[in-house]
Design a protein around this motif. Structure first.
Motif, PDB file in Angstrom:
ATOM      1  N   UNK A  43       7.322   0.523  -9.121  1.00 53.37           N
ATOM      2  CA  UNK A  43       7.765   0.107  -8.118  1.00 53.37           C
ATOM      3  C   UNK A  43       6.786   0.516  -7.314  1.00 53.37           C
ATOM      4  N   UNK A  44       6.129   1.811  -8.256  1.00 57.76           N
ATOM      5  CA  UNK A  44       4.590   2.947  -7.319  1.00 57.76           C
ATOM      6  C   UNK A  44       3.590   1.821  -7.013  1.00 57.76           C
ATOM      7  N   UNK A  45       3.432   1.174  -7.568  1.00 59.14           N
ATOM      8  CA  UNK A  45       2.221  -0.057  -7.144  1.00 59.14           C
ATOM      9  C   UNK A  45       2.505  -0.533  -5.523  1.00 59.14           C
ATOM     10  N   UNK A  46       3.631  -0.374  -5.308  1.00 61.23           N
ATOM     11  CA  UNK A  46       3.718  -1.243  -3.528  1.00 61.23           C
ATOM     12  C   UNK A  46       3.981  -0.260  -3.112  1.00 61.23           C
ATOM     13  N   UNK A  47       3.183  -0.290  -1.834  1.00 58.72           N
ATOM     14  CA  UNK A  47       2.992   0.350  -0.779  1.00 58.72           C
ATOM     15  C   UNK A  47       4.408   0.211   0.168  1.00 58.72           C
ATOM     16  N   UNK A  48       4.745  -0.425   0.059  1.00 63.57           N
ATOM     17  CA  UNK A  48       5.673  -0.717   1.004  1.00 63.57           C
ATOM     18  C   UNK A  48       7.236  -1.473   0.627  1.00 63.57           C
ATOM     19  N   UNK A  49       7.339  -0.695  -0.724  1.00 67.30           N
ATOM     20  CA  UNK A  49       9.127  -0.927  -1.533  1.00 67.30           C
ATOM     21  C   UNK A  49       9.781  -0.579  -0.455  1.00 67.30           C
TER      22      UNK A  49
END
Length: 489
Positions: A43-49
């Motif tokens: 989840x941390x890989x996505x800045x727009x989570x």
């Protein structure tokens, strides 16, 4: 499978037994901590989570508000593509429809893709009574079936089993269901996976009927979607002549563009992958490709009743990722079987009582199977406020009130066993509403604190048996304030 969730005890009694199983707790602790750590990294890989999560919740809410429209659109497009749509009001009707469809083919065996909906309806047992054998093909579901067991996790149904147990289950059970386990089978994961592959391959090649669920249904095209990690789903969806899919009506999404959101949210929240290894989509039937007959069974089974509850309906957003189970301290200690439902953990604690109604002490106990820590809400990819729904359902259990049951607005009576609790809360409410009475109660509690018991008597024992009563201070805050700052206003 001979085992069933029917008649299981209330959560506190079941959890008291499972929490004493040290092996179970060790298996659950290791598995859930591993999964949730991987999920956090994915989840941390996505800045727009956060924006994706909000979009997922918004699309689900909009769909549920107009579900009648989208279901009719879905039916029209499935039918146009060569499929047949069946409507099932409850589990019994869904099982009757599926059994009749299998019998019409003349077959006595079916292969199944992992399906929460068919676990919910008890389809395997219904087929068995009709002389039809259902073979689970998901590896974890296969373990559960061979072990005459019940699933205990949404994503990893056999999470409560260690690999040595699985080896023994394969050795003892495979021969009764088909190809026996290889001689000298070890508990190495690769060897266990190979034994399952050999056992299942002959079933894939022989089966003429496949049964599935679906993760999503796209209304604008009549397309169904299954995401999975092993490839067994692809085999069941493409090789049989007849495919029957049993899907809850809430799995509908309006458009392909909406589907894109969930194909990002689901894999990261469930298996901590950027995308699922296998994403299978089918729209009706296609000449010389895949099944020649496709049947879609749309399952209600309490979903429209849930939809009528403005607070509880958000449970229908659920995309079955299981992230809430993996962070829940109660699930980690009690295990999935204690919830008495195919839906364990926090989501099961709010979904099961709504789908089934408060029909037994089990359903009445589930809203209390939580510490209300809020971790489940923080990880939910569609922002279901599970603690809020839990409190809402607790109020319904204790106080009763209006609810929709099988389409009819009904007044539910308070559950038995809560009279003492209601009396205590009303007394406390009166005292808190009268400052003078509150001050006298605080001073009396302070003066008698040395003789106060550490455990409550009578009905209060159910609360204090698992908690220590807080120590009463020698002086209340009000008295301390008056003594130290009495001259200030």
């Amino acid at each position: 499978m001979s085992r069933t969730y029917l008649g299981m005890p209330a959560f506190p009694r079941a959890a008291a037994v499972s929490a004493r199983d040290s092996t179970l707790r060790a298996n659950l602790r290791h598995a859930t901590h591993t999964i949730r750590a991987k999920r956090a990294r994915a989840v941390a890989e996505l800045t727009d989570w956060d924006r994706l999560r909000a979009a997922g919740a918004a699309v689900k809410d909009r769909t549920l508000r107009h579900l009648d429209h989208y279901l009719l659109q879905l039916e029209e497009n499935v039918t146009r593509a060569g499929g047949t749509v069946h409507w099932a009001a409850d589990a019994a009707e869904a099982n009757r429809i599926v059994t009749a469809l299998v019998r019409a083919t003349g077959e006595r065996e079916v292969v199944k893709v992992k399906s929460m909906a068919t676990q919910e309806t008890g389809l395997n047992a219904a087929l068995e009574q009709a002389g039809i054998r259902a073979y689970e093909t998901d590896l974890a579901e296969l373990i559960v079936q061979l072990g005459d067991d019940l699933p205990s996790h949404i994503l990893v149904p056999a999470i409560h089993r260690g690999r040595t147990e699985i080896r023994d289950i394969f050795r003892d059970g495979m021969a009764d269901w088909g190809r026996p386990a290889p001689e000298g089978l070890t508990d190495r994961p690769a060897d266990l996976a190979e034994a399952a592959r050999l056992h299942l391959r002959e079933k894939f090649l022989r089966a003429r009927v496949g049964i599935s669920g679906a993760n999503f249904m796209v209304a604008e095209t009549g397309t169904l979607v299954v995401v999975e990690s092993e490839g067994n789903g692809r085999m069941c969806l493409t090789l049989p002549d007849t495919l029957i899919s049993v899907v809850g009506i809430e799995k509908t999404v309006p458009t392909w563009r909406d589907l894109e959101i969930y194909l990002q949210l689901l894999p990261r929240s469930s298996t901590a992958e950027r995308m699922n290894p296998y994403t299978s989509m089918w729209t009706g039937t296609t000449e010389e490709d895949g099944p020649r007959a496709f049947h879609l069974v749309l399952l209600d089974n309490g979903r429209t009743d849930t939809l009528a509850d403005q607070v509880g309906r958000q449970a229908l957003r659920c995309i079955r990722c299981s992230a809430c189970l993996n962070v829940c301290p109660v699930y980690e200690r009690a295990g999935g079987h204690a919830y008495g439902s195919p839906y364990p953990g926090p989501i099961g604690a709010i979904l099961t009582p709504q789908l089934r109604g408060l029909a037994s002490p089990l359903e009445e106990s589930l809203p209390f199977a939580s510490s209300l820590c809020g971790a489940c809400y923080e990880v939910c990819p569609v922002a279901i406020d599970i603690p809020d729904v839990l409190v809402h359902l607790r109020e319904r259990v204790v106080e009763g009130g209006e609810a929709t049951v099988r389409g009819t607005r009904t007044v539910i009576k308070p559950a038995k066993g809560h009279a003492f609790e209601r009396a205590m809360m009303r007394s406390a409410g009166w005292v808190l509403d009268h400052p003078a009475a509150l001050r006298r109660a605080q001073r009396l509690a302070a003066r008698t604190r040395r003789i106060q018991p550490r455990r409550l008597p009578g009905p209060g024992r159910a609360w204090s048996d698992t908690r220590e009563l807080p120590e009463v201070p020698a002086e209340s805050f009000r008295d301390w304030w008056d003594r130290t700052r009495g001259g200030d206003t």
